[in-house]
Design a protein around this motif. Structure first.
Motif, PDB file in Angstrom:
ATOM      1  N   ARG A  25       9.749  -2.946   1.642  1.00 41.53           N
ATOM      2  CA  ARG A  25       8.998  -1.703   1.455  1.00 41.53           C
ATOM      3  C   ARG A  25       7.504  -1.978   1.282  1.00 41.53           C
ATOM      4  NH1 ARG A  25      11.599   0.013  -3.533  1.00 41.53           N
ATOM      5  NH2 ARG A  25      10.071   1.642  -3.748  1.00 41.53           N
ATOM      6  N   LEU A  26       7.180  -3.001   0.511  1.00 39.44           N
ATOM      7  CA  LEU A  26       5.770  -3.345   0.295  1.00 39.44           C
ATOM      8  C   LEU A  26       5.119  -3.760   1.623  1.00 39.44           C
ATOM      9  CD1 LEU A  26       6.132  -5.363  -3.029  1.00 39.44           C
ATOM     10  CD2 LEU A  26       4.977  -3.160  -2.808  1.00 39.44           C
ATOM     11  N   ASP A  27       5.855  -4.511   2.416  1.00 33.98           N
ATOM     12  CA  ASP A  27       5.377  -4.954   3.735  1.00 33.98           C
ATOM     13  C   ASP A  27       5.071  -3.773   4.649  1.00 33.98           C
ATOM     14  OD1 ASP A  27       5.051  -7.634   3.892  1.00 33.98           O
ATOM     15  OD2 ASP A  27       7.066  -8.073   4.643  1.00 33.98           O
ATOM     16  N   LYS A  28       5.865  -2.730   4.520  1.00 35.28           N
ATOM     17  CA  LYS A  28       5.698  -1.550   5.379  1.00 35.28           C
ATOM     18  C   LYS A  28       4.567  -0.647   4.911  1.00 35.28           C
ATOM     19  CE  LYS A  28      10.403  -1.206   7.059  1.00 35.28           C
ATOM     20  NZ  LYS A  28      11.578  -0.967   6.219  1.00 35.28           N
ATOM     21  N   SER A  29       4.127  -0.821   3.673  1.00 32.52           N
ATOM     22  CA  SER A  29       3.030  -0.001   3.161  1.00 32.52           C
ATOM     23  C   SER A  29       1.705  -0.590   3.646  1.00 32.52           C
ATOM     24  CB  SER A  29       3.065   0.032   1.635  1.00 32.52           C
ATOM     25  OG  SER A  29       1.790   0.393   1.144  1.00 32.52           O
ATOM     26  N   GLN A  71      -1.082  -7.697  -8.208  1.00 31.02           N
ATOM     27  CA  GLN A  71      -0.655  -6.430  -8.815  1.00 31.02           C
ATOM     28  C   GLN A  71      -0.833  -5.258  -7.849  1.00 31.02           C
ATOM     29  OE1 GLN A  71      -2.680  -7.197 -12.902  1.00 31.02           O
ATOM     30  NE2 GLN A  71      -1.167  -5.604 -13.226  1.00 31.02           N
ATOM     31  N   HIS A  72      -1.938  -5.250  -7.113  1.00 34.21           N
ATOM     32  CA  HIS A  72      -2.114  -4.175  -6.125  1.00 34.21           C
ATOM     33  C   HIS A  72      -1.108  -4.337  -4.984  1.00 34.21           C
ATOM     34  CE1 HIS A  72      -5.505  -2.302  -8.038  1.00 34.21           C
ATOM     35  NE2 HIS A  72      -6.077  -3.478  -8.193  1.00 34.21           N
ATOM     36  N   ALA A  73      -0.876  -5.575  -4.574  1.00 35.64           N
ATOM     37  CA  ALA A  73       0.049  -5.840  -3.470  1.00 35.64           C
ATOM     38  C   ALA A  73       1.486  -5.486  -3.823  1.00 35.64           C
ATOM     39  CB  ALA A  73      -0.048  -7.311  -3.054  1.00 35.64           C
ATOM     40  N   THR A  74       1.832  -5.571  -5.109  1.00 31.66           N
ATOM     41  CA  THR A  74       3.228  -5.354  -5.519  1.00 31.66           C
ATOM     42  C   THR A  74       3.427  -4.038  -6.279  1.00 31.66           C
ATOM     43  OG1 THR A  74       2.859  -6.628  -7.563  1.00 31.66           O
ATOM     44  CG2 THR A  74       3.756  -7.828  -5.674  1.00 31.66           C
TER      45      THR A  74
END
Ligand SMILES: [Zn+2]
Length: 126
Positions: free
Chosen positions: A13-17, A76-79
């Motif tokens: 999900r994080l990768d897709k954001s 923290q922003h990335a996750t």
């Protein structure tokens, strides 16, 4: 869902954001991590989470995590562990309530997992 399944799904999900996946460590962050070692960086992450995210009430919630200055801030922003609103949305933790030690350890683990992935990614680029 097992821990592995949750992590797999979370990082997909994080990768897709577009926003989350735009964050990457810079060379100076990597140098800093290599200089300090991952154990020290984990300790910094623990401190940041305990002081900036764990309290029930955070005066500047949404603005407590700078965009640069420490590799953990970038992570923290990335996750989506940057503020209680993002933590609520992405990690399903209720705001307005102090985070338990288990919840804090989980957030630190997510941050460190991202940092380790990012370090591997950088190594393979060379
Ligand atoms: Zn946030």
């Amino acid at each position: 869902m097992t821990k592995d399944e949750w992590y797999k799904q979370l990082f997909e999900r994080l990768d897709k954001s577009k926003f989350r996946s735009s964050f990457h460590l810079k060379q100076k962050d990597i140098d800093y991590i290599n200089e300090k070692g991952l154990a020290v960086i984990r300790q910094h992450a623990k401190d940041f989470i305990a002081k900036r995210e764990a309290p029930a009430y955070i005066a500047n919630d949404g603005k407590q995590t700078p965009m640069r200055g420490h590799p953990v801030f970038i992570a923290q922003h990335a996750t989506a562990t940057c503020c209680r609103e993002c933590i609520r949305k992405w990690h399903k933790m209720q705001p307005g309530k102090e985070l338990s030690q288990v919840q804090q350890d989980y957030l630190v683990d997510v941050i460190m997992t991202w940092i380790q992935k990012e370090m591997e990614r950088q190594e393979h680029k060379i």
